[in-house]
Design a protein around this motif. Structure first.
Motif, PDB file in Angstrom:
ATOM      1  N   MET A  49       0.851  -1.188   0.000  1.00 33.86           N
ATOM      2  CA  MET A  49       0.000   0.000   0.000  1.00 33.86           C
ATOM      3  C   MET A  49       0.887   1.238   0.000  1.00 33.86           C
ATOM      4  SD  MET A  49      -2.858  -1.068   2.852  1.00 33.86           S
ATOM      5  CE  MET A  49      -3.997   0.206   2.330  1.00 33.86           C
ATOM      6  N   PRO A  50       0.730   2.130  -0.980  1.00 34.26           N
ATOM      7  CA  PRO A  50       1.537   3.349  -0.987  1.00 34.26           C
ATOM      8  C   PRO A  50       1.139   4.272   0.144  1.00 34.26           C
ATOM      9  CG  PRO A  50      -0.134   3.444  -2.703  1.00 34.26           C
ATOM     10  CD  PRO A  50      -0.216   2.070  -2.111  1.00 34.26           C
ATOM     11  N   LEU A  51       2.127   4.916   0.767  1.00 39.28           N
ATOM     12  CA  LEU A  51       1.853   5.945   1.756  1.00 39.28           C
ATOM     13  C   LEU A  51       1.809   7.302   1.043  1.00 39.28           C
ATOM     14  CD1 LEU A  51       4.008   4.701   4.767  1.00 39.28           C
ATOM     15  CD2 LEU A  51       1.632   4.215   4.221  1.00 39.28           C
ATOM     16  N   ALA A  52       1.536   8.344   1.788  1.00 36.81           N
ATOM     17  CA  ALA A  52       1.346   9.669   1.195  1.00 36.81           C
ATOM     18  C   ALA A  52       2.536  10.072   0.341  1.00 36.81           C
ATOM     19  CB  ALA A  52       1.123  10.695   2.304  1.00 36.81           C
ATOM     20  N   HIS A  53       2.236  10.702  -0.785  1.00 30.31           N
ATOM     21  CA  HIS A  53       3.218  11.181  -1.757  1.00 30.31           C
ATOM     22  C   HIS A  53       4.003  10.045  -2.408  1.00 30.31           C
ATOM     23  CE1 HIS A  53       3.389  15.527   0.037  1.00 30.31           C
ATOM     24  NE2 HIS A  53       2.156  15.082  -0.130  1.00 30.31           N
ATOM     25  N   LYS A  54       3.655   8.819  -2.071  1.00 34.33           N
ATOM     26  CA  LYS A  54       4.270   7.626  -2.665  1.00 34.33           C
ATOM     27  C   LYS A  54       5.792   7.598  -2.502  1.00 34.33           C
ATOM     28  CE  LYS A  54       0.526   6.891  -5.939  1.00 34.33           C
ATOM     29  NZ  LYS A  54       0.117   6.721  -7.343  1.00 34.33           N
ATOM     30  N   LEU A  55       6.300   8.260  -1.445  1.00 37.96           N
ATOM     31  CA  LEU A  55       7.739   8.205  -1.163  1.00 37.96           C
ATOM     32  C   LEU A  55       8.082   7.003  -0.297  1.00 37.96           C
ATOM     33  CD1 LEU A  55       8.604  11.969  -0.598  1.00 37.96           C
ATOM     34  CD2 LEU A  55       9.195  10.520  -2.546  1.00 37.96           C
ATOM     35  N   SER A  56       7.046   6.351   0.213  1.00 37.27           N
ATOM     36  CA  SER A  56       7.254   5.125   0.979  1.00 37.27           C
ATOM     37  C   SER A  56       6.003   4.268   0.824  1.00 37.27           C
ATOM     38  CB  SER A  56       7.534   5.428   2.457  1.00 37.27           C
ATOM     39  OG  SER A  56       6.503   6.207   3.014  1.00 37.27           O
ATOM     40  N   SER A  57       6.105   3.025   1.214  1.00 42.28           N
ATOM     41  CA  SER A  57       4.964   2.124   1.108  1.00 42.28           C
ATOM     42  C   SER A  57       4.990   1.126   2.249  1.00 42.28           C
ATOM     43  CB  SER A  57       4.982   1.380  -0.236  1.00 42.28           C
ATOM     44  OG  SER A  57       6.138   0.579  -0.346  1.00 42.28           O
ATOM     45  N   MET A  58       3.833   0.571   2.522  1.00 47.50           N
ATOM     46  CA  MET A  58       3.706  -0.429   3.573  1.00 47.50           C
ATOM     47  C   MET A  58       3.454  -1.775   2.918  1.00 47.50           C
ATOM     48  SD  MET A  58       1.857   0.255   7.121  1.00 47.50           S
ATOM     49  CE  MET A  58       2.319  -0.716   8.556  1.00 47.50           C
ATOM     50  N   ILE A  59       4.239  -2.757   3.295  1.00 51.00           N
ATOM     51  CA  ILE A  59       4.140  -4.100   2.727  1.00 51.00           C
ATOM     52  C   ILE A  59       3.675  -5.058   3.821  1.00 51.00           C
ATOM     53  CG2 ILE A  59       5.420  -5.981   1.614  1.00 51.00           C
ATOM     54  CD1 ILE A  59       7.419  -3.778   0.651  1.00 51.00           C
ATOM     55  N   PHE A  60       2.625  -5.800   3.517  1.00 50.92           N
ATOM     56  CA  PHE A  60       2.096  -6.787   4.454  1.00 50.92           C
ATOM     57  C   PHE A  60       2.346  -8.187   3.896  1.00 50.92           C
ATOM     58  CE2 PHE A  60      -0.437  -2.962   4.837  1.00 50.92           C
ATOM     59  CZ  PHE A  60      -0.465  -2.746   6.207  1.00 50.92           C
ATOM     60  N   ILE A  61       2.813  -9.088   4.762  1.00 49.78           N
ATOM     61  CA  ILE A  61       3.064 -10.475   4.383  1.00 49.78           C
ATOM     62  C   ILE A  61       2.301 -11.347   5.373  1.00 49.78           C
ATOM     63  CG2 ILE A  61       4.839 -12.228   3.979  1.00 49.78           C
ATOM     64  CD1 ILE A  61       6.827  -9.730   3.882  1.00 49.78           C
ATOM     65  N   PRO A  64      -2.127 -13.239  12.718  1.00 56.55           N
ATOM     66  CA  PRO A  64      -0.789 -12.624  12.739  1.00 56.55           C
ATOM     67  C   PRO A  64      -0.158 -12.469  11.358  1.00 56.55           C
ATOM     68  CG  PRO A  64      -1.013 -14.143  14.575  1.00 56.55           C
ATOM     69  CD  PRO A  64      -2.257 -14.310  13.735  1.00 56.55           C
ATOM     70  N   PHE A  65       0.537 -11.330  11.196  1.00 59.55           N
ATOM     71  CA  PHE A  65       1.202 -11.034   9.931  1.00 59.55           C
ATOM     72  C   PHE A  65       2.473 -10.222  10.181  1.00 59.55           C
ATOM     73  CE2 PHE A  65      -2.100  -7.793  10.620  1.00 59.55           C
ATOM     74  CZ  PHE A  65      -1.366  -6.605  10.540  1.00 59.55           C
ATOM     75  N   VAL A  66       3.318 -10.185   9.169  1.00 57.00           N
ATOM     76  CA  VAL A  66       4.560  -9.396   9.182  1.00 57.00           C
ATOM     77  C   VAL A  66       4.334  -8.157   8.325  1.00 57.00           C
ATOM     78  CG1 VAL A  66       7.014  -9.402   8.533  1.00 57.00           C
ATOM     79  CG2 VAL A  66       5.958 -11.486   9.466  1.00 57.00           C
ATOM     80  N   PHE A  67       4.992  -7.068   8.675  1.00 57.47           N
ATOM     81  CA  PHE A  67       4.867  -5.857   7.861  1.00 57.47           C
ATOM     82  C   PHE A  67       6.205  -5.122   7.780  1.00 57.47           C
ATOM     83  CE2 PHE A  67       3.844  -4.716  12.224  1.00 57.47           C
ATOM     84  CZ  PHE A  67       4.664  -3.614  12.435  1.00 57.47           C
ATOM     85  N   LEU A  68       6.362  -4.330   6.731  1.00 59.21           N
ATOM     86  CA  LEU A  68       7.520  -3.462   6.567  1.00 59.21           C
ATOM     87  C   LEU A  68       7.043  -2.122   6.032  1.00 59.21           C
ATOM     88  CD1 LEU A  68       8.312  -6.448   5.033  1.00 59.21           C
ATOM     89  CD2 LEU A  68      10.577  -5.489   5.402  1.00 59.21           C
ATOM     90  N   ILE A  69       7.726  -1.065   6.408  1.00 57.24           N
ATOM     91  CA  ILE A  69       7.550   0.237   5.755  1.00 57.24           C
ATOM     92  C   ILE A  69       8.853   0.521   5.025  1.00 57.24           C
ATOM     93  CG2 ILE A  69       7.135   2.697   6.019  1.00 57.24           C
ATOM     94  CD1 ILE A  69       5.481   2.083   8.474  1.00 57.24           C
ATOM     95  N   LYS A  70       8.760   0.618   3.704  1.00 57.50           N
ATOM     96  CA  LYS A  70       9.943   0.734   2.860  1.00 57.50           C
ATOM     97  C   LYS A  70       9.991   2.128   2.242  1.00 57.50           C
ATOM     98  CE  LYS A  70      12.323  -2.069  -0.638  1.00 57.50           C
ATOM     99  NZ  LYS A  70      12.561  -1.052  -1.674  1.00 57.50           N
ATOM    100  N   ASP A  71      11.158   2.739   2.284  1.00 58.04           N
ATOM    101  CA  ASP A  71      11.336   4.065   1.717  1.00 58.04           C
ATOM    102  C   ASP A  71      11.739   3.946   0.254  1.00 58.04           C
ATOM    103  OD1 ASP A  71      11.576   7.026   2.224  1.00 58.04           O
ATOM    104  OD2 ASP A  71      13.579   6.621   1.468  1.00 58.04           O
ATOM    105  N   SER A  72      11.022   4.658  -0.608  1.00 60.10           N
ATOM    106  CA  SER A  72      11.253   4.523  -2.051  1.00 60.10           C
ATOM    107  C   SER A  72      12.537   5.206  -2.502  1.00 60.10           C
ATOM    108  CB  SER A  72      10.068   5.117  -2.825  1.00 60.10           C
ATOM    109  OG  SER A  72       8.865   4.537  -2.412  1.00 60.10           O
ATOM    110  N   LYS A  73      12.857   6.350  -1.903  1.00 61.74           N
ATOM    111  CA  LYS A  73      14.014   7.118  -2.366  1.00 61.74           C
ATOM    112  C   LYS A  73      15.332   6.492  -1.916  1.00 61.74           C
ATOM    113  CE  LYS A  73      16.050  11.729  -2.498  1.00 61.74           C
ATOM    114  NZ  LYS A  73      15.890  13.165  -2.153  1.00 61.74           N
ATOM    115  N   THR A  74      15.414   6.113  -0.645  1.00 60.07           N
ATOM    116  CA  THR A  74      16.681   5.575  -0.116  1.00 60.07           C
ATOM    117  C   THR A  74      16.742   4.058  -0.215  1.00 60.07           C
ATOM    118  OG1 THR A  74      15.812   5.352   2.142  1.00 60.07           O
ATOM    119  CG2 THR A  74      16.777   7.479   1.535  1.00 60.07           C
ATOM    120  N   ASN A  75      15.591   3.420  -0.498  1.00 58.01           N
ATOM    121  CA  ASN A  75      15.487   1.960  -0.548  1.00 58.01           C
ATOM    122  C   ASN A  75      15.788   1.323   0.812  1.00 58.01           C
ATOM    123  OD1 ASN A  75      14.640  -0.052  -2.307  1.00 58.01           O
ATOM    124  ND2 ASN A  75      16.712  -0.798  -2.628  1.00 58.01           N
TER     125      ASN A  75
END
Length: 412
Positions: A252-264, A381-392
């Motif tokens: 799921m993209p976060l605001a301004h699409k500079l980061s996103s949330m990934i659910f597994i 239960p699930f795992v999640f990450l917040i990933k930054d698009s610019k810095t990776n």
């Protein structure tokens, strides 16, 4: 869903780089090393049988390791860099790279998020902080410094918790109930992270609205269910159904699409150990390569995740053994004397996602591309990450195993 991360770094007020500014090689390198740290530390913590919910900011932990290397000498300093996979890099490279990375990802304005970070180093009442250390730790890592007297433990703990609460606007009311070792230095990280979702285009209205919230059950295990408010939303998201591993991945993209949330999330209720064994940089890249943008009906628990970890033993397991050993630690750059060791590393965080500020747009459900959505129903239960698009880099990594909620009675 709310995730609050408290990383004691009161009132983060760093320089704000422009959105289009290119990162230096130093920052890019340290972003990469912090990602390695993310998976190493997560796996170390996941093995702890007493651990339920996990919430980590690898970039913040990396800055804490940078602080230890800044204040240490000899093996104490080199071990801190080694845990960060940065032992072959010179000190200035590490400190300036981490500083730039932290400045970049915590730029709340550019990313349209609230990210309050507080970092504080507490020392015994007898210590005198060296001027150079104070100056450089503020410059690179925005650390505050404070003496604390544990002769009155109740008052000392109250002071730490009040500082963290103030740093996070009350979202993180408590870092710890107790401190066992009171004769060393304490690193405290306190953080609160919340994305703001106010998007102009229907394609970006991918978050939740208060009209789409109801009460449901979250299955902590097959025999234990708690009641939680559940948010529902159908939108176009990157999605992959891994039939071989029996799990789903959605981004799921976060605001301004500079980061996103990934659910597994595994397809069925099960301990997360099997899924977590798959979790590494290469696997994440593989899943990302297989994800396709498609209609997905997502349901997520609307909860506040407040987590506080003492990372000392987990960092020791990754190789940070000297700094925490009273007889071996050389943190003499902190005070000018070899009279200090690292007794605790508190990493407290709160993460929240909410329905606040999102327009309700029923029209999107009539669009052709929204029909026949895949179902991503996060009721276990699930795992999640917040990933930054610019810095990776990975801003947060964690898992939700037991949300706050009352136990639901078993149905006959």
């Amino acid at each position: 869903m709310w995730i609050i991360v408290v990383l004691a770094l009161c009132g983060l007020a760093m320089a704000v780089p422009s959105e289009d500014r290119k990162l230096s090689d130093k920052a890019t390198t340290l972003a990469d090393r912090s990602t390695t740290l993310a998976f190493n530390l997560y796996h170390a913590m996941a093995k702890d049988k007493d651990m339920e919910n996990i919430l980590l900011s690898p970039v913040v932990v990396a800055s804490s390791l940078g602080l230890v290397s800044l204040g240490g000498k000899a093996a104490t300093a080199s071990q801190a860099k080694a845990v960060l996979s940065a032992d072959k890099l010179n000190d200035d490279y590490v400190h300036s790279g981490l500083s730039e990375l932290l400045n970049e990802v915590s730029n709340s304005t550019a990313r349209n998020v609230t990210w309050k970070i507080g970092n504080r180093l507490y020392g015994p009442a007898s210590i005198n902080f060296a001027d150079d250390f104070v100056k450089n730790s503020k410059k690179h890592y925005n650390y505050e410094h404070s003496k604390i007297n544990f002769r009155d433990k109740r008052s000392a703990l109250k002071s730490i918790n009040e500082w963290a609460a103030q740093t996070t606007d009350g979202k993180l009311p408590e870092v710890t109930k107790d401190v066992e070792k009171t004769d060393g230095a304490l690193i405290v990280n306190a953080m609160f992270f919340k994305p703001h979702i106010k998007q102009p285009k229907w394609e970006d209205k991918l978050w939740f609205h208060h009209k789409m919230v109801d009460n449901r059950g979250f299955m902590v295990s097959r025999s234990y269910t708690v009641g939680v408010p559940m948010m529902h939303r159908t939108g176009l998201y990157n999605y992959y159904d891994d039939e071989t591993e029996k799990l789903q991945v959605v981004e799921m993209p976060l605001a301004h699409k500079l980061s996103s949330m990934i659910f597994i999330m595994p397809n069925h209720v099960e301990p997360l150990e099997r899924v977590e064994k798959l979790l590494n940089r290469e696997q994440l890249k593989t899943w990302a390569g297989k994800m396709k943008k498609r209609s997905v009906a997502i349901s997520l628990p609307k909860v506040v995740l407040e987590v506080s970890h003492d990372l000392q033993k987990h960092l020791a397991g990754l190789g940070l053994t000297e700094a925490i050993d009273k007889s071996k630690a050389d943190l003499s750059k902190i005070s000018g004397k070899k009279d200090l060791y690292l007794s605790n590393v508190f990493h407290a965080a709160a993460l929240e996602w909410d329905t606040e500020g999102n327009p309700y747009d029923a029209d999107i459900y009539g669009r052709e591309e929204m029909r026949n959505p895949k179902l991503f129903y996060a009721d276990h239960p699930f795992v999640f990450l917040i990933k930054d698009s610019k810095t990776n880099s990975i801003l947060f990594i964690g898992r939700l195993v037991r949300p706050k909620g009352d136990k639901m009675r078993d149905e006959l």
